[in-house]
Design an enzyme around this catalytic site. Structure first.
Site, mmCIF file in Angstrom:
data_model
loop_
_atom_site.group_PDB
_atom_site.id
_atom_site.type_symbol
_atom_site.label_atom_id
_atom_site.label_comp_id
_atom_site.label_asym_id
_atom_site.label_seq_id
_atom_site.Cartn_x
_atom_site.Cartn_y
_atom_site.Cartn_z
ATOM 1 C CB ILE A 125 -0.914 0.040 1.239
ATOM 2 C CG1 ILE A 125 -1.762 -1.227 1.315
ATOM 3 C CG2 ILE A 125 -1.796 1.278 1.214
ATOM 4 C CD1 ILE A 125 -2.611 -1.305 2.573
ATOM 5 N N GLY A 136 -0.361 -21.063 5.271
ATOM 6 C CA GLY A 136 0.751 -20.141 5.047
ATOM 7 C C GLY A 136 0.423 -18.692 5.370
ATOM 8 C CE LYS A 182 3.729 -4.389 8.646
ATOM 9 N NZ LYS A 182 2.785 -5.502 8.415
#
Lengths: 437, 437
Positions: free
Chosen positions: A137, A188, A206
């Site tokens: 993003i 996964g 983040k």
């Protein structure tokens, strides 16, 4: 074909992202040269094991175990190894060798960001890190450039794909946390050791990066309040749905304005969010960053938060930016710490809450509970009381779901302690923050 | 306070956006100086009438009717007058006087973009236009920088707030177009003359700008296929809802890969979109740009597409970028036409369709309709047949809703003509494209 200047690009790491970056650099070489104004020559890929199996086919002669020799003489060094060491050491070496650097290493930036940025500043190198904030993003340039003339008030981000995948399946399938986690590991979507994701460490890194950028303030990782999603169970999900909410793991970065001046708060926790909020419809492993700015109003940036090829897109965008800077000059993304606002502990933040209690189903209990809340400066917005049915019929226990007005986190937490000790409360079922308006 | 170099900023126009830009430039002067690395001094505002009433209070001495004198000696010229002339003339004057320019003028860029960009190129000036593409939504820098290493395959944008407001209210309230339009005009969401919005002209200008940037190709406005929303009625909305769709006015910019090479298509039309698609939940006057890129996958950028203060945020971001370039060098946003892909007419595009017909309710009619579609190379994906009830009971008319697989626009349009002339079709109720997967 235009005869472009060549720039030497070194890649450190050839995992899921690195191998895609190498592959795309070679596959789209002509197009990238046109866009960058320079030919991006991949001169080598430093790895631990030259013979390890890779996701994509790459010429064996590109691989080396000697990262330091590869770094010397490179114009752009892309670090996709992850982890703190030796990534930190290599990046400092690259900066001091005169290279611009591109990294997706959120752990490194969240813990050693200032050291890396200072080193770059001293030699006039640039650090690009679009892939470190929210995967594919584009959020760094919007925050740094597009909103440079605005004031960000608040960021609410779904910035971890694994936890969003788990919470979304718990919500849509009514499944239990442990079952979905096991399934996510099999598919996964979650690591064998899921701690970094489910305990919110990845989201906290983040959040630190996003808050630093949005508020022009260095945000050390340990200033980020962090709670994971392991305590969220099916009954909490069901209750949230019943009340028109969904539970999301949110990274909240907020500008606070108090009489004493401005400060910021950065926190990661699971929170209730109204189903009509744009963040509520972020499904699966997708990520989204919701930004509230003074002039621009509400913005949302949505996309894949992880994935090798998706993240490679963000890395290559940075590589092209670095190349353009080599050709045309100018400044890169960098960091900005000129505001350096104080960061307040979570106790000083005000939020709305939903408190779920099991209480004795007797006259006067609600009055007692309301009294404790009021004494604790927690104002009630809504109350719903239901009788808890047991297998034998009437259980003598009632469930209270209390929605509060905005309350100070510290007041709330002390009040919940007093409720738990009050004698009329059998059990504090859950205390969840409510985010979004 | 740091002693920054001063940059002279001239503003042309003081309407809804311009007056907010002027106000924010003054209000946040110190913060903007820190971020830009230069003090942004608003030296004057050129307007037609110095004494006109403004949205915000600004010192009278800033205003002038002499734009050309204001432009001379300015470092950054912000054009927020709108319209083609004299905006074009002033911008060329500004460029040739050595200024960088910031504009929100989509009409001008979509019609005279190449002239402006060429003039800037010749003198080394930069043109910034974030606010011209999707209001406050940061989309220029993500397309130009963040996705510079990727290949955009497709953009689907809700880029006109007025039409989205109208369609959203028609959808949620079951209202008629004309009623909602009248209400939108009363509330200020639509102009007294709504043509530019409801006929798709505004969206087409933005589509041309987005496609130019995404595909590195000059897209003239007359290469954009354009249809408005005036033919959308309540019955089409109801039918769409019934089928799990919503109707949105979409700007579609698409890269086509044919045996002969790559080309692009740029088109604006109302289309059906699945309710689960992220664009379907863009409500009210909001805008969103959905981008599909080869590596990054699906991205969406969401926010306010219009509004004075919201758009001012995008303009100020550009002003800070322009100022940084003055201080540190480097390149601005500019345009990029290096791919210069051919633009194909809409007839050569393939899309899915939903065709709604009223047919004679007799045996063999469906076979006839299916035969005409098949001859026209339009493959049927789904058919739903219902009997149309009239006031007297059986009407003898059946309604066919046919969903097609992807078909060539030209084949589809010829086939619909043949259906209309076939004798078994009483009425072609609607033909709508279906976008999104």
């Amino acid at each position: 074909m235009t005869d472009y200047r060549r720039l030497r690009v070194a890649l450190l790491g050839a995992g899921a992202v690195g191998s895609q970056v190498a592959s795309l650099l070679r596959q789209h070489a002509d197009e990238l040269a046109d866009r960058a104004g320079a030919r991006l020559e991949l001169v080598g890929i430093a790895v631990r094991d030259v013979d390890a199996k890779r996701d994509v086919d790459l010429p064996r002669e590109l691989f080396t175990t000697d990262a330091d020799s590869l770094i010397v003489g490179s114009d752009i060094v892309i670090e996709l190894m992850g982890g703190i060491e030796p990534a930190r050491e290599y990046l400092l070496h690259a900066i001091n060798s005169g290279a611009d650097i591109v990294t997706a290493n959120k752990a490194l930036l969240a813990t050693h960001g200032p050291e890396i940025f200072d080193a770059a500043d001293q030699v006039g190198a640039e650090v690009y890190y679009e892939a470190a904030a929210a995967g594919a993003i584009p959020i760094i340039r919007p925050l740094r450039d597009s909103l440079a003339g605005d004031r960000v008030q608040r960021i609410m981000g779904i910035v971890n794909g694994t936890t969003n995948y788990i919470l979304d399946r718990m919500d849509t399938e009514g499944a239990e946390f442990s079952d979905v986690l096991a399934d996510a590991q099999r598919l996964g979507y979650a690591e064998a050791d899921p701690t970094a994701d489910v305990e919110g460490y990845d989201a906290a890194q983040k959040a630190a990066i996003l808050a630093s950028l949005a508020f022009h303030t260095t945000v050390p990782l340990d200033a980020v309040h962090r709670e994971g999603i392991t305590s969220i169970d099916k009954s909490m999900m069901d209750a949230a749905r019943h009340a028109g909410y969904v539970i999301k793991l949110l990274a909240v970065c907020e500008r606070l304005t108090e009489a004493s001046g401005e400060s910021i708060s950065v926190r990661v926790y699971p929170a209730l969010i109204d189903r009509a909020h744009p963040l509520a419809s972020v499904h699966g492993a997708n990520n989204a960053v919701f930004v509230q700015a003074e002039a621009a109003g509400n913005l949302m940036f949505y996309g894949a938060g992880a994935g090798g090829v998706q993240t490679a897109s963000a890395v290559l965008g940075d590589v092209v930016s670095a190349a353009r800077r080599h050709i045309a000059g100018g400044v890169g993304v960098g960091e900005s710490t000129l505001a350096n606002l104080p960061i307040v502990p979570v106790g000083r933040v005000t939020t709305r809450y939903q408190i779920t209690l099991e209480v004795d189903d007797q006259p006067g209990v609600l009055a007692t509970v309301a009294g404790i809340l009021s004494e604790g400066r927690v104002s009630i917005a809504t109350v719903e009381q239901t009788v808890v049915e047991s297998a034998e019929g009437e259980s003598g226990v009632a469930r209270l779901v209390i929605g509060t007005h905005k309350a100070l986190e510290q007041d709330l937490s002390e009040t919940v302690d007093r409720l738990a000790a009050s004698g009329v409360v059998e059990r504090v079922v859950s205390v969840l923050r409510v985010e979004g308006n």
